[in-house]
Design a protein around this motif. Structure first.
Motif, PDB file in Angstrom:
ATOM      1  N   ILE A 133       0.914  -1.052   0.121  1.00  0.00           N
ATOM      2  CA  ILE A 133      -0.016  -0.086  -0.005  1.00  0.00           C
ATOM      3  C   ILE A 133       0.907   1.136  -0.073  1.00  0.00           C
ATOM      4  CG2 ILE A 133      -1.596   1.387   1.410  1.00  0.00           C
ATOM      5  CD1 ILE A 133      -2.692  -1.295   2.577  1.00  0.00           C
ATOM      6  N   PHE A 178      -2.926  -0.557  -3.512  1.00  0.00           N
ATOM      7  CA  PHE A 178      -3.614   0.423  -3.330  1.00  0.00           C
ATOM      8  C   PHE A 178      -2.851   1.781  -3.245  1.00  0.00           C
ATOM      9  CE2 PHE A 178      -6.955   3.150  -1.603  1.00  0.00           C
ATOM     10  CZ  PHE A 178      -8.197   2.626  -1.988  1.00  0.00           C
ATOM     11  N   MET A 236     -10.831   1.969   1.120  1.00  0.00           N
ATOM     12  CA  MET A 236      -9.739   0.741   0.655  1.00  0.00           C
ATOM     13  C   MET A 236     -10.530  -0.487   0.555  1.00  0.00           C
ATOM     14  SD  MET A 236      -6.072  -0.047   2.183  1.00  0.00           S
ATOM     15  CE  MET A 236      -6.827  -1.292   3.593  1.00  0.00           C
ATOM     16  N   ARG A 249     -13.924  -0.156  -2.394  1.00  0.00           N
ATOM     17  CA  ARG A 249     -13.441  -0.150  -3.761  1.00  0.00           C
ATOM     18  C   ARG A 249     -14.682  -0.250  -4.884  1.00  0.00           C
ATOM     19  NH1 ARG A 249      -7.841  -3.537  -3.869  1.00  0.00           N
ATOM     20  NH2 ARG A 249      -7.353  -3.032  -1.973  1.00  0.00           N
TER      21      ARG A 249
END
Length: 321
Positions: free
Chosen positions: A2, A69, A231, A234
């Motif tokens: 991430i 992400f 997160m 989505r």
């Protein structure tokens, strides 16, 4: 992995803490690490790699397949800065490159916009994207965030999920490096701690009494919970307000800070500096229905709860989140 840009800053470092709390430890932190922010805000956090913001796109080209992400929170946030070139470089063009990379590599993206895009609020504070082109920010910082929001909505190529978050007046731990751009609560604590008194701006608007100017103050712990929620969600891409949803006065803020510090209330009013007086926002309040509609139902901290937690758990012990 991430990615968090602006990771050594206020909201970014708090987000890293939130991710670590649920064992997300393969975090790539991106920032300008030449300041003390790294040593303080990122101390003790579980981080996979530090990447300088100038090296980030080269790094991403080599490692994109491992990236799950991106949180793009890095920005120049000084609302008194008037050099448009700085904002074009750091807020607009850098953000465009991140967007284009997320499109090319199909990486989901959450990025930081700002309530400064609403300007004086003549059209209200509704995150309806249909009215977004009509907004008129009051300063170069707000313009830079607004220009990127408008550019995003014009793009035909998009990441499979993206969200822009219009942060309102965020306060909380890890903002200590921000100087004059830190929250009013942070400055209030320091003034009261040093002098036993607090200075608030006098009102220069006939509709507002001194201290009755209202802002939507939102605790950073709520901000990072929304980021964490998106997160995992989505879906339902778009631009969202991120405030508490309730405007509160600066007098409310002052009373609660004195109370949290167990101090007697002593307030002085001073003229709003001329450099910001014409562009001063007297009322902000986020319409939060859009975020609620996609499933974020967790209650936000009240101003009383947030100030008490901030003062007694972080400012008074001098701790970082």
């Amino acid at each position: 992995m991430i990615i968090v840009t602006g990771a050594a800053g206020f909201i970014g470092s708090c987000l890293v803490s939130r991710l670590n709390a649920d064992n997300f430890n393969d975090i790539i932190v991106v920032d300008n690490f030449s300041t003390a922010k790294k040593e303080n805000n990122l101390h003790g956090k579980k981080i996979k790699r530090y990447v300088d913001r100038n090296d980030f796109f080269d790094w991403l080209t080599e490692n994109y397949e491992e990236v799950e992400f991106i949180f793009h929170l890095g920005a120049r946030t000084d609302t008194t800065e008037i050099n448009k070139d700085i904002f074009d470089l750091l807020n607009l063009n850098y953000s465009k490159k991140i967007w284009e990379a997320c499109c090319e590599y199909q990486i989901p993206l959450v990025y930081a916009s700002s309530a400064a895009t609403y300007g004086a609020g003549k059209l209200g504070y509704d995150d309806d994207e249909a009215i977004l082109p009509l907004l008129n920010p009051l300063n170069a910082y707000g313009d830079s965030k607004h220009e990127f929001d408008k550019w995003v909505l014009q793009q035909t190529a998009k990441p499979f999920f993206w969200a822009g978050l219009k942060f309102f007046n965020v306060y909380g731990p890890n903002e200590y490096h921000k100087g004059r751009m830190a929250s009013v609560i942070y400055h209030a604590f320091n003034q009261i701690n040093d002098n036993g008194r607090l200075k608030l701006f006098r009102s220069h608007h006939p509709d507002f009494k001194d201290g009755e100017q209202k802002r939507d103050f939102v605790y950073v712990k709520d901000v990072v919970e929304v980021c964490y929620f998106l997160m995992h969600l989505r879906q339902h891409s778009g631009i969202y307000n991120l405030g508490s949803g309730q405007a509160r006065t600066f007098m409310d803020l002052a009373f609660n800070t004195f109370t949290a510090m167990n101090q007697e209330i002593n307030i002085d009013f001073v003229d709003t500096p001329l450099v910001i007086r014409d562009n001063y926002q007297y009322f902000t309040e986020a319409n939060m229905q859009k975020l609620k509609n996609i499933g974020f139902t967790r209650p936000f901290y009240t101003l009383e709860e947030g100030i008490t937690d901030y003062v007694q758990q972080y400012l008074n012990p001098n701790k970082y989140l």
